[in-house]
Design an enzyme around this catalytic site. Structure first.
Site, PDB file in Angstrom:
ATOM      1  N   LYS A   1      25.953  23.760 -44.783  1.00 31.91           N
ATOM      2  CA  LYS A   1      24.860  24.671 -45.578  1.00 31.91           C
ATOM      3  C   LYS A   1      23.977  24.858 -44.725  1.00 31.91           C
ATOM      4  O   LYS A   1      23.094  24.454 -43.942  1.00 31.91           O
ATOM      5  CB  LYS A   1      24.305  24.062 -46.697  1.00 31.91           C
ATOM      6  CG  LYS A   1      23.493  24.734 -47.701  1.00 31.91           C
ATOM      7  CD  LYS A   1      23.304  24.142 -49.132  1.00 31.91           C
ATOM      8  CE  LYS A   1      22.638  24.981 -49.948  1.00 31.91           C
ATOM      9  NZ  LYS A   1      22.468  24.712 -51.492  1.00 31.91           N
TER      10      LYS A   1
ATOM     11  N   PRO B   1      35.581  19.603 -66.235  1.00 33.28           N
ATOM     12  CA  PRO B   1      34.823  19.344 -67.362  1.00 33.28           C
ATOM     13  C   PRO B   1      33.342  18.938 -67.179  1.00 33.28           C
ATOM     14  O   PRO B   1      33.269  18.586 -65.856  1.00 33.28           O
ATOM     15  CB  PRO B   1      35.542  17.979 -68.086  1.00 33.28           C
ATOM     16  CG  PRO B   1      36.254  17.421 -66.933  1.00 33.28           C
ATOM     17  CD  PRO B   1      36.594  18.757 -65.998  1.00 33.28           C
ATOM     18  N   ARG B   2      32.494  18.983 -68.064  1.00 32.72           N
ATOM     19  CA  ARG B   2      31.021  18.505 -67.903  1.00 32.72           C
ATOM     20  C   ARG B   2      30.959  17.233 -67.468  1.00 32.72           C
ATOM     21  O   ARG B   2      31.460  16.271 -68.340  1.00 32.72           O
ATOM     22  CB  ARG B   2      30.223  19.103 -69.196  1.00 32.72           C
ATOM     23  CG  ARG B   2      28.785  18.877 -68.815  1.00 32.72           C
ATOM     24  CD  ARG B   2      27.848  19.672 -70.075  1.00 32.72           C
ATOM     25  NE  ARG B   2      28.331  20.636 -70.431  1.00 32.72           N
ATOM     26  CZ  ARG B   2      27.760  21.775 -69.385  1.00 32.72           C
ATOM     27  NH1 ARG B   2      26.789  21.666 -68.591  1.00 32.72           N
ATOM     28  NH2 ARG B   2      27.983  23.206 -69.827  1.00 32.72           N
TER      29      ARG B   2
ATOM     30  N   SER C   1      16.513  25.115 -49.798  1.00 32.33           N
ATOM     31  CA  SER C   1      15.237  25.033 -50.271  1.00 32.33           C
ATOM     32  C   SER C   1      14.952  23.871 -51.402  1.00 32.33           C
ATOM     33  O   SER C   1      15.944  23.472 -51.961  1.00 32.33           O
ATOM     34  CB  SER C   1      14.767  26.047 -50.850  1.00 32.33           C
ATOM     35  OG  SER C   1      15.525  27.256 -50.375  1.00 32.33           O
TER      36      SER C   1
ATOM     37  N   ASN D   1      26.543   9.619 -61.155  1.00 38.26           N
ATOM     38  CA  ASN D   1      27.711   8.802 -61.310  1.00 38.26           C
ATOM     39  C   ASN D   1      28.972   9.014 -60.468  1.00 38.26           C
ATOM     40  O   ASN D   1      29.888   9.987 -60.858  1.00 38.26           O
ATOM     41  CB  ASN D   1      28.131   8.598 -62.804  1.00 38.26           C
ATOM     42  CG  ASN D   1      29.116   7.503 -63.167  1.00 38.26           C
ATOM     43  OD1 ASN D   1      29.963   7.191 -62.330  1.00 38.26           O
ATOM     44  ND2 ASN D   1      29.419   7.161 -64.254  1.00 38.26           N
TER      45      ASN D   1
END
Length: 238
Positions: A38, A209-210, A42, A216
């Site tokens: 990357k 999926p969310r 910031s 976790n």
């Protein structure tokens, strides 16, 4: 194109880091000598007088990548704003030659690079009297194809189609789209995926999926383990 992929989002906080970490985890789990990169981050958190780039830490921890954060992310700013503004506020100019040389050092050590952008495709990286450098220019500098991360929710059709058209008009290649936060039981999500595919003519390579808890890692790994790894690997050319 170089042996890697550049992860772009339709917006900030769309799940780029989450997807980047998951893809890198899958590649490394399956024997690919892959790394993260990357150019600028910031909003880093200061711990014992040391700036910790949260995205870099998350991806490294999830994927098992053991490198100094500065090796993976040459520019780290504490101010949580666009890199061009953080650079100005903290008086640390962003140099494209430093970004390119840092990337090449990672590339020398690893066979495949999963690079992550800052914000969206038009995110300003450098702005001064001489020039304005956007995220698209960083992608061109690193000579990478892109993989787009989009939201499953309301507004995603517009955001995704506009981003795809902008990326293509910039002369960049999009290998596919990953839809994040997807719920199969949500009629809006299902229709968004259908319309995005129709309006962009791009492959949607994964519906993710969310996740309730982004800390976790066990749950996150299971989500990515359940995806079609061969399809993802083929799409990004790893």
């Amino acid at each position: 194109m170089s042996n890697g992929i550049f992860i772009v989002g339709t917006d900030t906080d769309i799940g780029k880091t989450f997807v980047t970490g998951g893809i890198l985890y899958l590649l490394r789990k399956n024997g690919v000598n892959a790394s993260y990169f990357k150019a600028a981050l910031s909003g880093a958190i200061k711990v014992n007088e040391r700036l910790i780039p949260g995205d870099t830490k998350f991806v490294s921890d999830l994927s098992g990548l053991n490198e100094e954060y500065s090796f993976l992310t040459p520019y780290v700013f504490e101010t949580a704003v666009s890199p061009h503004l953080a650079s100005k506020i903290e008086n640390i100019p962003i140099n494209l030659e430093v970004i390119k040389s840092s990337y090449l050092k990672v590339k020398e050590k690893y066979d495949y690079i999963v690079a992550e952008g800052s914000g969206g495709i038009v995110c300003p990286m450098v702005h001064n009297e001489k020039s304005t450098i956007l995220l698209e220019d960083i992608i061109k500098l690193l000579d990478l194809d892109t993989l787009l991360v989009a939201s499953a929710g309301l507004g995603s059709i517009n955001h995704t189609v506009l981003t795809v058209k902008y990326i293509e008009n910039a002369g960049l290649n999009i290998k596919g789209i990953i839809v994040n936060g997807y719920d199969e039981n949500n009629i809006c999500h299902r229709d968004n995926v259908k319309m995005i595919k129709k309006l962009t003519s791009k492959d949607i390579i994964a519906l993710i999926p969310r996740i309730k808890d982004n800390n976790n890692h066990k749950e996150i790994k299971k989500v990515f383990d359940d995806l079609d790894y061969k399809k993802i690997k083929k799409c990004i050319g790893a």
